[in-house]
Design a protein around this motif. Structure first.
Motif: not given
Length: 181
Positions: A50-54, A99-108, A123-128
């Motif tokens: 999970a990565i914040t906007d900053d 948190y929730g996420a506007n951009k959420f995608e499977y990584l591996q 593993i997933f990546v969450a942004q927004g």
């Protein structure tokens, strides 16, 4: 056929728990000899980078009894029977971080301990990210401290072993690559 395949001759379940089961398999080795394998069956898990906007990583600290210590990790959790892994990941993100996420995608996906366990972690990546007003409650036996830190701070936590697990070390490497762009 895989030239290294070990054929199961007999499999005996010796423990059935809430999360894992244990079994001992008698196997035939590629050279025809026999051996025993002590194995852990696990339903699988998810984890979220999970990565914040900053550009900060969202991490959680919790006590891990198997290690007899607290460690800092990316949000993660066990897949419930029949649950889609993306739903599990979104649920764990909400329960552990709020948190929730506007951009959420499977990584591996990868095996966590292939020498003795069949657990696969997805593993997933969450942004927004956005804060959820009334997030779902986490597990009643789970006590968590939330952290948001820079990649550099996370790398320091790896060095001083506050971060001590493979999935989180992997997450830091991937997040560092993502944040360069």
């Amino acid at each position: 056929m895989n030239r290294f395949e070990e054929k199961t001759v007999v499999s005996e379940k010796i423990f059935e728990g809430k999360i894992i089961s244990l079994r001992v398999d008698d196997v035939e080795l590629p050279d025809g000899k026999r051996a025993k394998r002590e194995l852990v069956d696990h339903p699988g898990a998810v984890a979220v980078i999970a990565i914040t906007d900053d550009g900060k990583l969202v991490l959680v600290e919790q006590y891990r009894k198997a290690l007899n210590r607290s460690i800092i990790e990316i949000p993660a959790g066990k897949i419930e029977p029949g649950e889609d892994i993306a739903i599990t990941a979104l649920r764990e993100l909400e329960e552990e971080t709020g948190y929730g996420a506007n951009k959420f995608e499977y990584l591996q996906s990868f095996a966590t301990s292939p020498g003795f366990a069949n657990e696969i972690i997805h593993i997933f990546v969450a942004q927004g990210l956005y804060k959820i007003d009334k997030p779902a409650a986490g597990d009643e036996d789970e006590f968590i401290q939330l952290y948001e830190c820079t990649i550099e701070e996370a790398e320091e936590m790896v060095q001083d072993q506050r971060i001590y697990d493979a999935k989180t070390a992997f997450a830091i490497l991937h997040a560092k690559k993502l944040l360069k762009h």
